[in-house]
Write a protein that holds these residues in place. Structure first.
Motif, PDB file in Angstrom:
ATOM      1  N   LEU A   1     -13.083  18.090  62.865  1.00  0.00           N
ATOM      2  CA  LEU A   1     -11.821  18.413  62.192  1.00  0.00           C
ATOM      3  C   LEU A   1     -12.196  18.885  60.792  1.00  0.00           C
ATOM      4  CD1 LEU A   1     -10.234  15.085  63.351  1.00  0.00           C
ATOM      5  CD2 LEU A   1      -9.346  17.301  64.080  1.00  0.00           C
ATOM      6  N   ASP A   2     -12.911  19.983  60.766  1.00  0.00           N
ATOM      7  CA  ASP A   2     -13.603  20.432  59.561  1.00  0.00           C
ATOM      8  C   ASP A   2     -13.047  21.771  59.101  1.00  0.00           C
ATOM      9  OD1 ASP A   2     -15.361  21.215  57.584  1.00  0.00           O
ATOM     10  OD2 ASP A   2     -17.168  20.873  58.766  1.00  0.00           O
ATOM     11  N   LYS A   3     -12.513  21.811  57.891  1.00  0.00           N
ATOM     12  CA  LYS A   3     -11.932  23.054  57.375  1.00  0.00           C
ATOM     13  C   LYS A   3     -12.979  24.144  57.204  1.00  0.00           C
ATOM     14  CE  LYS A   3     -12.154  21.354  52.593  1.00  0.00           C
ATOM     15  NZ  LYS A   3     -11.343  20.942  51.420  1.00  0.00           N
ATOM     16  N   ASN A   4     -14.275  23.789  57.190  1.00  0.00           N
ATOM     17  CA  ASN A   4     -15.319  24.808  57.131  1.00  0.00           C
ATOM     18  C   ASN A   4     -15.541  25.475  58.490  1.00  0.00           C
ATOM     19  OD1 ASN A   4     -15.970  24.535  54.383  1.00  0.00           O
ATOM     20  ND2 ASN A   4     -17.193  22.724  54.811  1.00  0.00           N
ATOM     21  N   THR A   5     -15.083  24.820  59.554  1.00  0.00           N
ATOM     22  CA  THR A   5     -15.129  25.434  60.874  1.00  0.00           C
ATOM     23  C   THR A   5     -13.972  26.411  61.035  1.00  0.00           C
ATOM     24  OG1 THR A   5     -16.139  23.428  61.768  1.00  0.00           O
ATOM     25  CG2 THR A   5     -15.225  24.984  63.351  1.00  0.00           C
ATOM     26  N   ASP A   6     -12.782  25.968  60.675  1.00  0.00           N
ATOM     27  CA  ASP A   6     -11.601  26.823  60.578  1.00  0.00           C
ATOM     28  C   ASP A   6     -10.654  26.182  59.581  1.00  0.00           C
ATOM     29  OD1 ASP A   6     -10.937  29.359  61.901  1.00  0.00           O
ATOM     30  OD2 ASP A   6     -11.670  28.374  63.716  1.00  0.00           O
ATOM     31  N   ASP A   7      -9.923  27.013  58.852  1.00  0.00           N
ATOM     32  CA  ASP A   7      -9.075  26.516  57.773  1.00  0.00           C
ATOM     33  C   ASP A   7      -8.067  25.480  58.233  1.00  0.00           C
ATOM     34  OD1 ASP A   7     -10.316  28.087  55.870  1.00  0.00           O
ATOM     35  OD2 ASP A   7      -8.895  29.745  56.084  1.00  0.00           O
ATOM     36  N   ASP A   8      -7.588  25.619  59.481  1.00  0.00           N
ATOM     37  CA  ASP A   8      -6.537  24.718  59.953  1.00  0.00           C
ATOM     38  C   ASP A   8      -7.068  23.596  60.839  1.00  0.00           C
ATOM     39  OD1 ASP A   8      -7.193  26.382  62.035  1.00  0.00           O
ATOM     40  OD2 ASP A   8      -5.129  26.871  62.591  1.00  0.00           O
ATOM     41  N   TYR A   9      -8.382  23.369  60.848  1.00  0.00           N
ATOM     42  CA  TYR A   9      -8.936  22.244  61.601  1.00  0.00           C
ATOM     43  C   TYR A   9      -8.796  20.993  60.740  1.00  0.00           C
ATOM     44  CZ  TYR A   9     -10.983  25.025  65.380  1.00  0.00           C
ATOM     45  OH  TYR A   9     -11.164  25.831  66.477  1.00  0.00           O
ATOM     46  N   ILE A  10      -7.848  20.136  61.115  1.00  0.00           N
ATOM     47  CA  ILE A  10      -7.456  19.034  60.248  1.00  0.00           C
ATOM     48  C   ILE A  10      -6.676  18.018  61.073  1.00  0.00           C
ATOM     49  CG2 ILE A  10      -5.246  20.101  59.634  1.00  0.00           C
ATOM     50  CD1 ILE A  10      -5.541  19.096  56.823  1.00  0.00           C
ATOM     51  N   MET A  11      -6.619  16.799  60.583  1.00  0.00           N
ATOM     52  CA  MET A  11      -5.687  15.805  61.105  1.00  0.00           C
ATOM     53  C   MET A  11      -4.869  15.300  59.934  1.00  0.00           C
ATOM     54  SD  MET A  11      -6.372  12.082  63.001  1.00  0.00           S
ATOM     55  CE  MET A  11      -6.880  12.759  64.589  1.00  0.00           C
ATOM     56  N   ALA A  12      -3.615  14.980  60.184  1.00  0.00           N
ATOM     57  CA  ALA A  12      -2.756  14.383  59.162  1.00  0.00           C
ATOM     58  C   ALA A  12      -1.978  13.243  59.794  1.00  0.00           C
ATOM     59  CB  ALA A  12      -1.807  15.417  58.567  1.00  0.00           C
ATOM     60  N   MET A  13      -1.789  12.165  59.035  1.00  0.00           N
ATOM     61  CA  MET A  13      -1.018  11.020  59.498  1.00  0.00           C
ATOM     62  C   MET A  13       0.057  10.722  58.463  1.00  0.00           C
ATOM     63  SD  MET A  13      -2.253   7.093  60.312  1.00  0.00           S
ATOM     64  CE  MET A  13      -3.397   7.607  61.588  1.00  0.00           C
ATOM     65  N   ASN A  14       1.331  10.732  58.886  1.00  0.00           N
ATOM     66  CA  ASN A  14       2.397  10.478  57.931  1.00  0.00           C
ATOM     67  C   ASN A  14       2.647   8.980  57.781  1.00  0.00           C
ATOM     68  OD1 ASN A  14       4.096   9.625  60.039  1.00  0.00           O
ATOM     69  ND2 ASN A  14       5.257  11.539  60.100  1.00  0.00           N
ATOM     70  N   ASN A  15       3.621   8.626  56.968  1.00  0.00           N
ATOM     71  CA  ASN A  15       3.870   7.217  56.667  1.00  0.00           C
ATOM     72  C   ASN A  15       4.442   6.443  57.850  1.00  0.00           C
ATOM     73  OD1 ASN A  15       2.906   7.638  54.090  1.00  0.00           O
ATOM     74  ND2 ASN A  15       4.921   7.994  53.201  1.00  0.00           N
ATOM     75  N   SER A  16       4.824   7.166  58.906  1.00  0.00           N
ATOM     76  CA  SER A  16       5.301   6.516  60.133  1.00  0.00           C
ATOM     77  C   SER A  16       4.206   6.484  61.202  1.00  0.00           C
ATOM     78  CB  SER A  16       6.535   7.253  60.679  1.00  0.00           C
ATOM     79  OG  SER A  16       7.603   7.200  59.755  1.00  0.00           O
ATOM     80  N   ASN A  17       2.975   6.773  60.785  1.00  0.00           N
ATOM     81  CA  ASN A  17       1.816   6.773  61.678  1.00  0.00           C
ATOM     82  C   ASN A  17       1.871   7.868  62.740  1.00  0.00           C
ATOM     83  OD1 ASN A  17       0.608   4.622  60.349  1.00  0.00           O
ATOM     84  ND2 ASN A  17       1.513   3.092  61.708  1.00  0.00           N
ATOM     85  N   GLN A  18       2.646   8.922  62.487  1.00  0.00           N
ATOM     86  CA  GLN A  18       2.620  10.076  63.380  1.00  0.00           C
ATOM     87  C   GLN A  18       1.470  10.986  62.973  1.00  0.00           C
ATOM     88  OE1 GLN A  18       6.672  11.601  62.877  1.00  0.00           O
ATOM     89  NE2 GLN A  18       7.104  10.993  64.992  1.00  0.00           N
ATOM     90  N   ILE A  19       0.708  11.445  63.952  1.00  0.00           N
ATOM     91  CA  ILE A  19      -0.438  12.304  63.662  1.00  0.00           C
ATOM     92  C   ILE A  19      -0.231  13.700  64.235  1.00  0.00           C
ATOM     93  CG2 ILE A  19      -2.064  10.389  63.526  1.00  0.00           C
ATOM     94  CD1 ILE A  19      -3.083  11.236  66.328  1.00  0.00           C
TER      95      ILE A  19
END
Length: 210
Positions: A125-143
Motif C-alpha cells: 500500500l505504497d504511494k511510490n508504487t502508485d499515488d492512490d495505493y493507500i489504506m485509510a481508517m475513519n473514526n468508525s473503523n471503516q476502511i
C-alpha cells in the motif's frame, strides 16, 4: 509479456515510478480463466492480508495525537487468519477524521492457501508504487484501500490489485480471538482489466461474484 520485460517493469515500480496498475494490467492474474474456487482463494487471502494491516494500523495509531505520525512493524497475529507474516512495516498518519496508512516495507507473508503453495506473497500500500495505493481508517473503523499483491509461487510471479468499492468495517473483540472485516465490498483486478468482486458480510465471511 516476456518475464524479462515484466521484471524490468517491476524493478521500475519498486524504484517508485507509479506504474503499479500497469504491472497488474500486463502481468496480473488471468481472472477470466480462474475457477470459482480459485477466485475464492484469492479473495480469502487478500481479505486476511488487509485485516492484518488494519489491526497493525489500529494498534500503531492508538493514542497518537492528531497531526502526528508513527511507524510500526506489522506483527504476527493470532486467530482465524490463514496467513503467517514474515515481515513488513507501516506508517500511520493521524488526521482529524481518519488514519492514513502506507506500507513502508511491503507486508510479506506465507499461507496454506492453494494459490501460494507455501511461497511468499507481499501486499503493498505504497504511494511510490502508485499515488492512490493507500489504506485509510475513519473514526468508525471503516476502511478503504487500494493496493497490489505479488505472489512468487513456483518462480512464476503473478500480480493482482484490490480496491474497496464500499467501505469495510474493521472489528476486533479480544474475546473472539481474531480480527475481521465486515459489511463492505472490493474488487480484485488482474491482467487486461479483468476483475471480480468480493465482499464481507456481517460475520466477516468472504464471498465472490465473477
Amino acid at each position: 509479456m516476456k518475464k524479462l520485460c515484466l521484471a524490468a517493469i517491476v524493478t521500475t515500480t519498486l524504484l517508485g515510478c507509479n506504474v503499479g496498475d500497469e504491472v497488474v494490467n500486463h502481468g496480473g492474474i488471468d481472472v477470466d480463466n480462474l475457477s470459482h474456487a480459485d477466485l475464492q482463494n484469492y479473495a480469502d487471502v487478500t481479505a486476511d492480508a488487509l485485516t492484518v494491516v488494519a489491526k497493525a494500523a489500529k494498534d500503531c495509531a492508538e493514542n497518537l495525537p492528531v497531526g502526528n505520525s508513527n511507524e510500526c512493524y506489522i506483527p504476527e497475529i493470532q486467530g482465524n487468519i490463514d496467513i503467517a507474516v514474515t515481515k513488513g512495516r507501516i506508517k500511520v498518519e493521524k488526521q482529524t477524521d481518519r488514519v492514513v496508512i502506507h506500507t513502508i516495507e511491503a507486508m510479506q507473508f506465507t499461507t496454506h492457501n492453494a494459490i501460494a503453495n507455501g511461497e511468499i506473497i507481499s501486499l503493498s500500500l505504497d504511494k511510490n508504487t502508485d499515488d492512490d495505493y493507500i489504506m485509510a481508517m475513519n473514526n468508525s473503523n471503516q476502511i478503504t484501500f487500494k493496493g497490489m499483491l505479488i505472489n512468487t509461487a513456483d518462480n512464476d510471479t503473478t500480480y493482482w490489485s484490490t480496491e474497496s468499492t464500499s467501505p469495510l468495517t474493521y472489528r476486533y473483540n479480544i474475546n473472539e480471538v481474531h480480527p475481521y472485516i465486515t459489511n463492505g465490498s472490493a474488487i480484485i483486478s488482474g491482467k487486461g482489466n479483468q476483475y471480480f468482486t468480493w465482499s464481507a458480510d456481517a460475520d466477516g465471511d468472504i464471498s465472490v461474484i465473477r
